[in-house]
Design an enzyme around this catalytic site. Sequence first.
Site, PDB file in Angstrom:
ATOM      1  CG  HIS A  89      -1.938  -1.067   1.242  1.00 57.05           C
ATOM      2  ND1 HIS A  89      -2.903  -1.175   0.268  1.00 57.05           N
ATOM      3  CD2 HIS A  89      -2.153  -2.102   2.095  1.00 57.05           C
ATOM      4  CE1 HIS A  89      -3.677  -2.220   0.509  1.00 57.05           C
ATOM      5  NE2 HIS A  89      -3.239  -2.811   1.623  1.00 57.05           N
ATOM      6  CB  CYS A 132      -2.322   3.656  -3.889  1.00 56.25           C
ATOM      7  SG  CYS A 132      -3.613   2.420  -4.164  1.00 56.25           S
TER       8      CYS A 132
END
Length: 242
Positions: A89, A132
């Site tokens: 992430h 991301c």
Amino acid sequence: MSDPQPLEEEEYDMSGARLALTLCVTKAREGSEVDLKALESMFRHLGFESTMKRDPTAQQFQEEMEKFQQAIDNWEEPVSCAFVVLMAHGDEGLLEGEDGEMVRLDDLFQVLNNKNCQALRAKPKVFIVQACRGEHRDPGEAVGGSEVMMVTDDSPQTIPTYTDILHVYSTVEGYIAYRHDEEGSYFIQTLVDVFINWKASILELLTEVTRRMADAELLQEGRMRKVNPEVQSTLRKKLYLQ
């Protein structure tokens, strides 16, 4: 006006060792194991010595990068190229370790630059980042200053600190990246397919990856989304992997 001259294309020497490091947070990232398996297959196909580490903390991301740099500098034969794959992430410029703490991407990148990794000086270093880079989602769209003088001199032979580096991000700045719970991330799966099955310079291969991803429609939260990777290059020569 004289005709344009064809560009002389120099290639990186790929006759030496090829080393790869993959650092992947699998916790709360379903589909990661599918990506790891695909990458393992790709590195084997391309002749890389590959190391994979699962679920590093933020501090371990940094430590594993430094261990990789030391291994490269101490490799018994010349090293031609290094690949680093980072999957977690993230947010713009940051990766989240397994412990929830953040590590700066720039801190990881600089470990292998021309100043800090002697064995990779003037050699290609490829970073692939599946994470991301913000919260935006792309629905798709219908189709002077001060004079600068450059001085060139053949001697002494020096090289800038940040050349010969290729950064490949799964999405553009500010946007999220997509991953399927069972099929893995569209970016990694597309990249592996292109790198294994096509022969061209790495920037041409990445153009094909971008084309395929831009053509695709991804269904997320019941809505169609678009996504494309971003490539940043300071490579000085053509890089062929096969």
